[in-house]
Design a protein around this motif. Structure first.
Motif, short mmCIF file in Angstrom:
data_model
loop_
_atom_site.label_atom_id
_atom_site.label_comp_id
_atom_site.label_asym_id
_atom_site.label_seq_id
_atom_site.Cartn_x
_atom_site.Cartn_y
_atom_site.Cartn_z
N VAL A 38 0.86 -1.22 -0.01
CA VAL A 38 0.05 -0.15 -0.06
C VAL A 38 0.81 1.21 -0.06
CG1 VAL A 38 -1.71 1.18 1.46
CG2 VAL A 38 -1.91 -1.26 1.49
N GLY A 39 0.74 1.99 -0.80
CA GLY A 39 1.50 3.42 -1.03
C GLY A 39 0.84 4.53 -0.28
N VAL A 40 1.57 5.62 -0.21
CA VAL A 40 0.94 6.69 0.41
C VAL A 40 0.41 7.75 -0.66
CG1 VAL A 40 1.22 8.50 2.11
CG2 VAL A 40 1.78 6.04 2.57
N ASP A 41 -0.70 8.38 -0.83
CA ASP A 41 -1.01 9.42 -1.51
C ASP A 41 -1.25 10.63 -0.51
OD1 ASP A 41 -1.05 7.68 -3.79
OD2 ASP A 41 -3.35 7.64 -3.93
N VAL A 42 -0.97 12.04 -1.16
CA VAL A 42 -1.08 12.94 -0.36
C VAL A 42 -1.84 14.10 -0.92
CG1 VAL A 42 0.35 14.67 0.60
CG2 VAL A 42 1.60 12.38 0.40
N ILE A 43 -2.92 14.82 -0.28
CA ILE A 43 -3.74 15.72 -0.67
C ILE A 43 -3.80 17.03 0.07
CG2 ILE A 43 -5.84 14.95 0.11
CD1 ILE A 43 -6.77 15.52 -2.79
N SER A 44 -3.68 18.06 -0.45
CA SER A 44 -3.96 19.40 0.07
C SER A 44 -5.19 19.83 -0.77
CB SER A 44 -3.01 20.60 -0.10
OG SER A 44 -3.30 21.82 0.32
N PHE A 45 -6.22 19.63 0.04
CA PHE A 45 -7.35 20.29 -0.25
C PHE A 45 -7.82 21.54 -0.44
CE2 PHE A 45 -8.77 15.96 1.60
CZ PHE A 45 -9.09 15.36 0.45
N ALA A 46 -8.21 22.19 -1.49
CA ALA A 46 -8.47 23.37 -1.59
C ALA A 46 -9.84 24.26 -0.76
CB ALA A 46 -8.80 23.95 -3.22
N ASP A 47 -9.55 25.37 -0.34
CA ASP A 47 -10.24 26.28 0.29
C ASP A 47 -11.07 25.51 1.62
OD1 ASP A 47 -11.57 28.77 0.87
OD2 ASP A 47 -13.13 28.57 -0.68
N GLU A 48 -10.59 25.09 2.31
CA GLU A 48 -11.07 24.46 3.46
C GLU A 48 -11.92 25.51 4.37
OE1 GLU A 48 -11.54 22.70 7.57
OE2 GLU A 48 -10.48 24.59 7.08
N GLU A 49 -11.02 26.58 4.47
CA GLU A 49 -11.38 27.73 5.34
C GLU A 49 -12.49 28.57 4.84
OE1 GLU A 49 -10.69 27.59 8.36
OE2 GLU A 49 -8.55 26.92 8.44
N SER A 50 -13.24 28.47 3.76
CA SER A 50 -14.63 29.04 3.31
C SER A 50 -13.97 30.50 2.88
CB SER A 50 -15.54 28.95 4.40
OG SER A 50 -15.71 27.95 5.09
N THR A 51 -12.83 30.75 2.24
CA THR A 51 -12.80 31.81 1.75
C THR A 51 -13.88 32.11 0.62
OG1 THR A 51 -10.50 31.92 2.26
CG2 THR A 51 -11.16 33.62 0.65
N PHE A 52 -13.86 31.03 -0.11
CA PHE A 52 -15.02 31.14 -1.25
C PHE A 52 -15.99 30.19 -0.98
CE2 PHE A 52 -11.10 32.81 -3.51
CZ PHE A 52 -11.53 33.65 -4.10
N CYS A 53 -15.89 29.09 -0.67
CA CYS A 53 -16.87 27.84 -0.41
C CYS A 53 -16.26 26.92 0.34
CB CYS A 53 -16.78 27.53 -2.09
SG CYS A 53 -18.07 26.30 -2.51
N GLY A 54 -16.65 26.96 1.30
CA GLY A 54 -16.25 25.77 2.69
C GLY A 54 -15.87 24.56 2.23
N THR A 55 -14.72 24.03 2.50
CA THR A 55 -14.26 22.51 2.24
C THR A 55 -14.59 22.11 0.71
OG1 THR A 55 -16.50 21.65 2.95
CG2 THR A 55 -14.71 21.79 4.65
N LEU A 56 -14.17 23.23 -0.19
CA LEU A 56 -14.56 23.12 -1.69
C LEU A 56 -13.61 21.79 -2.16
CD1 LEU A 56 -15.18 24.35 -4.45
CD2 LEU A 56 -13.34 25.46 -4.26
N GLY A 57 -12.31 21.54 -1.66
CA GLY A 57 -11.44 20.69 -2.17
C GLY A 57 -12.04 19.37 -1.90
N SER A 58 -12.42 19.04 -0.62
CA SER A 58 -12.81 17.86 -0.18
C SER A 58 -14.06 17.64 -0.49
CB SER A 58 -12.59 17.58 1.54
OG SER A 58 -13.26 18.72 2.02
#
Lengths: 421, 421
Positions: free
Chosen positions: A125-145
């Protein structure tokens, strides 16, 4: 995933993470939007975009296949495996936020993925990494996830704006992301999602405990309750002839506090964060008064009881007098349970590393709550000094940061061994 | 002055006021700063200064010796008598105020003085008229009436500013008033002060009564109560670990409402006109919360009991928990009793004119409260339609305006006859 005791060294894929390398990456990332001891890196600002470009380079240098998707998610995949543990969080911040917050969870992922690749390609099993966009609701809360699990509609993206009136679509176009595909969770590939985060509260510190296994992320509801009366001269209008929206609010809010005390559970929290009286002059009877009531719990049943308190008291206040009362829902996010088996693996990893640990709810929202309905998901907390977060004063002891990394890496090893076994 | 039944026609000095002439003057004055159905004539604005110049001309045309003094009081004296009833109020307004408010009391004075002079010089008591400067606190509340009784210090004049930062001294200099003498009450000359005013409240209308004899002008006190706690994340901070300034304020304000219900008298009024929670976000526990409590009564004893409620509840709230509580006095104006004998003369005048009348307190402050400690003082109210005032919608039926004029003129006749007899 089933819960079994697994020796992480059994299959020879122990992931040897390096705390100093993690801390160096964290410090480098904190330079983007640096503000004193904190960071100001709102979604899709030049600082945020530069941080995403930097992260892509770091992922590629670690050996991941990395790209930024159509909503700004920075996603790096382990090339040697067809199955992977996904580790992530977010790198955007609130205004004048802290240097750890979501950044730490992403950097944990980067270091664990890098160490996993360094350990050799024999891991199942490998490890994938993600930084989800705009979690902090600057535009649209938890947009990325939400985009990653297919829960963001085109309309939502088309209509979102930041506080300065910039459209999300324009921000994505300027960044060069707009026409790219949207990365998606792959149930055939992703065996688990892990998110580490600072606690953002005082519980671990108060309990002198270094690792928190999150049981559930609380649901959040907000109601605005609006009282509409009549402005009158506060000297010349007899008390019995007033339609005093302010006094009605005070009586109402007291009744709601009593009701919450009665029906709230051990993990329930509530807050009256905003109150306004209009027109707001000492000598004018308030014409209108509004209160914002936010409450959270890990179970829908308790949240429903709390909502019944709010609505019942509003109905009673409306029926009582000359002031009309309206309770208006403003937000409703369901609680999200974390995967119990993953939690127990994490607990076992902490025990092996002799790290004190406890189960606890998350009182704040996280990207993990959107992943939880689609893939086995776990969250790990490490202590926040003084419980502070969303503030430049936010911090955590370096030893705790590194211990958290080791516990999460050991958890990944345990997951990998379970998949292999 | 003693109370005796006096036939106003006994001495042949019946003052024949003319309602149409009064209304024409009122309408002419309302052109200065006209705003729809109301008036915007803040102290020492060009509109206000022009209205003062117009008033001087009207006084002189009526036969009065008139001048504007060093604080802007427009003062007209009856030249034929050494003793006079002083009638007045103020011609400045609040922003977007009504056309009657203080203007009506001044125009009543002008019409009664004019009619008195027209009736001939054989009256023992003349009628002086005054428009007191800045009753509405644009620079310095009830500046003119307090100056007239010697209760304004040089420091107060030297330091007063309006909301735009203009110094009162500069405003007076620009108007050309600064170097003029200050008009003063003359106890040898002034036998009484009479002020007519719209009620600014709903009592007369609700009672279908056309004349109110004011018994007392209420005292006013304001306290700001400040709760200081700590900002925390409203999701991650357990309830027991919070220092919630907002919830403390809600509990406190409820206790004060209960206390006021218990100790308030029949004429007591109170108002929570302004509340603020800081920082004011739904998901942040309020760090600080402030409430402005204003209360009024006609007796010091009841006001003291109400203040004890405010302070006692603050002490209890401070002692109870993690939130510090401070009660800070913001304003304290003593109640002012009107002269009972003058009130009875006015009541008799109303009865002779078959005008329904009642005794009532004034819930609002007036220039009369500052005169009352220095000269026998009476106030008369006429109905406000819908109780409205300090608003362009403020109005009174013309028949009521004219009836009030006749009652006040008859009261002056009764006073004159008493002085002569």
């Amino acid at each position: 995933l089933t819960e079994t005791a697994v020796d992480p060294r059994k299959y020879g894929i122990m992931i040897e993470v390096q705390g100093e390398r993690l801390l160096a990456d964290l410090r480098a990332l904190a330079e983007f939007g640096k503000e004193g001891t904190g960071v100001n890196r709102l979604s899709f600002t030049p600082e945020d975009l530069a941080a995403r470009d930097w992260l892509i380079e770091r992922m590629q240098a670690a050996g991941l296949v990395a790209e930024i998707d159509g909503v700004g998610n920075v996603y790096g995949r382990s090339p040697a495996q067809s199955r992977a543990v996904l580790i992530g969080s977010h790198t955007d911040t609130v205004p004048s936020g802290g240097w750890l917050d979501g950044a730490m969870g992403v950097m944990y992922g980067l270091e664990i993925a890098r160490a996993s690749i360094e350990a050799g390609a024999d891991a199942a099993v490998g490890v994938d990494v993600i930084s989800f966009a705009d979690e902090e609701s600057t535009f649209c809360g938890t947009l990325g996830s939400r985009s990653f699990v297919g829960e963001v509609g085109e309309t939502e993206i088309a209509t979102a704006h930041n506080l300065e009136g910039l459209a999300l679509t324009d921000a994505l176009a300027r960044a060069g992301y707009a026409d790219r595909p949207h990365a998606r969770l792959d149930r055939d590939r992703h065996v688990a999602y892990l998110e580490a985060h600072i606690e953002q509260g005082p519980r671990l510190e108060a309990a002198a405990t270094r690792i928190g296994m999150v049981t559930s992320i609380v649901g959040i509801r907000r109601m605005e309750v609006i009282f509409r009366g009549q402005s009158d001269h506060a000297g010349t209008t007899p008390m019995a002839m007033r339609k005093d929206a302010g006094a009605a609010l005070i009586r109402y809010a007291g009744a709601v506090l009593d009701g919450f005390d009665a029906v709230g559970g051990p993990d329930s929290v509530w807050n009256f964060g905003h109150v306004i009286f209009e027109p707001g002059a000492g000598n004018v009877v308030p014409r209108e008064a509004r209160i914002l009531i936010e409450y959270r719990d890990t179970t829908m049943a308790i949240m429903d009881r709390m909502e019944a308190v709010i609505r019942g008291a509003a109905t009673a206040a409306h029926a009582a007098g000359a002031v009309s009362v309206e309770a208006r829902p403003m937000m409703a996010i369901a609680p999200a349970d974390m995967d119990p088996a993953l939690g127990r693996l994490m607990d076992g990893a902490a025990a092996e590393l002799k790290a004190s640990a406890m189960y606890m709810p998350s009182g704040a929202g996280h990207d993990a709550q959107h992943l939880a309905n689609h893939v086995p998901t776990a969250m790990m907390f490490i202590p926040s000094i003084g419980g502070r977060s969303h503030d430049t004063a936010e911090n955590t002891e370096e030893a705790d940061i590194v211990l958290g990394l080791r516990v999460l890496a050991a958890t990944v090893t345990k997951i990998g061994n379970q998949v292999r076994s």
